[in-house]
Design an enzyme around this catalytic site. Structure first.
Site, mmCIF file in Angstrom:
data_model
loop_
_atom_site.group_PDB
_atom_site.id
_atom_site.type_symbol
_atom_site.label_atom_id
_atom_site.label_comp_id
_atom_site.label_asym_id
_atom_site.label_seq_id
_atom_site.Cartn_x
_atom_site.Cartn_y
_atom_site.Cartn_z
ATOM 1 N N ARG A 22 -8.837 51.509 50.202
ATOM 2 C CA ARG A 22 -7.281 51.906 50.695
ATOM 3 C C ARG A 22 -6.279 52.671 49.744
ATOM 4 N NH1 ARG A 22 -9.233 50.432 54.891
ATOM 5 N NH2 ARG A 22 -9.215 48.307 55.656
ATOM 6 N N GLU A 166 -12.209 33.222 63.082
ATOM 7 C CA GLU A 166 -12.029 34.717 63.171
ATOM 8 C C GLU A 166 -13.189 35.532 63.771
ATOM 9 O OE1 GLU A 166 -10.615 38.952 61.211
ATOM 10 O OE2 GLU A 166 -10.310 37.158 59.984
ATOM 11 N N LYS A 208 -8.305 33.382 65.611
ATOM 12 C CA LYS A 208 -7.808 34.770 65.271
ATOM 13 C C LYS A 208 -9.093 35.602 65.880
ATOM 14 C CE LYS A 208 -6.961 37.899 61.467
ATOM 15 N NZ LYS A 208 -6.404 38.120 60.048
ATOM 16 N N SER A 250 -5.321 42.935 63.888
ATOM 17 C CA SER A 250 -5.246 44.318 64.288
ATOM 18 C C SER A 250 -6.471 45.197 64.452
ATOM 19 C CB SER A 250 -4.249 45.084 63.431
ATOM 20 O OG SER A 250 -4.510 44.698 62.181
ATOM 21 N N GLY A 251 -7.472 44.851 63.715
ATOM 22 C CA GLY A 251 -8.778 45.581 63.684
ATOM 23 C C GLY A 251 -8.815 47.026 63.775
ATOM 24 N N GLY A 252 -7.714 47.689 62.801
ATOM 25 C CA GLY A 252 -7.788 48.972 62.783
ATOM 26 C C GLY A 252 -6.814 49.829 63.908
ATOM 27 N N ARG A 283 -3.544 45.746 58.240
ATOM 28 C CA ARG A 283 -2.961 46.878 58.046
ATOM 29 C C ARG A 283 -2.062 47.395 59.049
ATOM 30 N NH1 ARG A 283 -8.793 49.931 59.044
ATOM 31 N NH2 ARG A 283 -9.302 47.709 59.449
#
Length: 329
Positions: A22, A166, A208, A250-252, A283
């Site tokens: 990132r 998750e 999650k 959120s997974g992107g 993110r």
């Protein structure tokens, strides 16, 4: 506590390689000190505890300190936020199953959990990844990851930590909303079967999961209302009412889309859902702030402003009060 008062979790548990990736995309030096400075920016954000109930840390992060010597654990706790810790060691290629992953980290997990508890952590997280593609996911991949999630959860509860379970069905691919729904339901059915087998107390865990979404390259994308309907209907079929909370990854997704979709779920289903629908974003809370920060001390306050804004947007989404006009901050 973790899903009370319309709050959610902040996932700041990216591994060092992921954090460095990132940073590289934004021209930020990929060093230990810059990672520490970024995490200090997050944990010292004023009023963060008003919207965030728990912070998921990485092994490096839980051992770090502010420049003044205060431990991150102490800073987080003083802000009224519960410290948590990621305990899996990553998803690796699954033998005999091309394109599929198995999450590792059960070796010596009991000892690591006890150490983290002594350090102040009160919950933990383990992520499994399930890809959708031609011929996958296989039954073997789903079963192996579900069993590992259940064994991890049982060990957590034995160590006095709340397990965040998750199972993530990935967004990559051209699959439809309906295909994602079918896979998500199969994964969750299997996960809860194994949690039951391992005698995990459902009242003492957080789920999650992914939201039910069409693949990123699917030509037909879904509205927020369609995502909300598909996601909650799948959850109602698979998640026992004993589970106190579901905190979505959120997974992107973009920050705004993640908030909009969570808002739609709570707006449309809050009176009918047996569990709290919360957030556990990484993110989708941090990225706008990181883009402002750029690794520069002069940008810290502006970056913190962006971070708390996203946290507040997601708290509003938990109440069904989020709206696009909030983005004009």
């Amino acid at each position: 506590m973790l899903v009370a008062n319309d709050k959610g979790l902040l996932a700041m548990d990216e591994s060092n390689p992921t954090c460095n990736k990132r940073f590289a995309a934004l021209g930020i030096p990929q060093t230990l000190e810059f990672r520490r400075a970024w995490r200090e920016l997050i944990v010292t954000t004023p009023e963060l505890g008003e919207s965030i109930s728990g912070a998921i840390l990485y092994d490096e992060t839980i051992r770090q300190h502010q420049q003044d010597g205060t431990s991150f654990i102490q800073t987080i706790t003083d802000a009224g936020i519960i410290p948590g810790i990621k305990v899996d060691t990553g998803a690796k290629d699954m033998a005999g199953h091309p394109g599929e992953k198995i999450t590792e980290g059960l070796d010596r997990l009991r000892e690591r959990l006890n150490e983290y508890f002594e350090m102040g952590a009160r919950f933990a997280k383990w992520r499994a990844v399930i890809a959708i593609g031609p011929g996958i996911p296989s039954h073997a991949c789903i079963e192996a990851n579900a069993q590992a999630l259940a064994r991890y959860a049982a060990l957590c509860q034995g160590a006095g930590l709340v397990p965040v379970v998750e199972p993530e069905v990935l967004m990559e691919g051209d699959h439809t909303l309906e295909r994602c729904s079918a896979v998500t339901e199969e994964v969750l059915h299997t996960v809860f079967n194994h949690l039951y087998t391992q005698r995990v107390l459902l009242e003492g865990m957080i789920l999650k999961p992914n939201m039910v979404l069409p693949g990123l390259s699917c030509p037909v994308q879904a509205s927020a209302a369609e995502v909300a309907d598909a996601t909650v209907h799948s959850l109602l079929k698979t998640v026992p009412a004993a589970v106190p909370g579901i905190a979505f990854l959120s997974g992107g997704q973009s920050a705004e889309l993640a908030s909009e979709r969570l808002n739609a779920m709570n707006l449309r289903f809050k009176s009918r859902q047996p569990w709290a629908l919360a957030f556990s974003f990484a993110r989708a809370i941090q990225q706008p702030a990181m883009e402002i920060w750029q690794g520069k001390e002069a940008n810290v306050l502006a970056a913190q402003h962006a971070l708390i804004h996203r946290a507040r947007c997601n708290r509003a989404a938990r109440r069904g009060d989020y709206h696009a006009a909030m983005e004009g901050y």
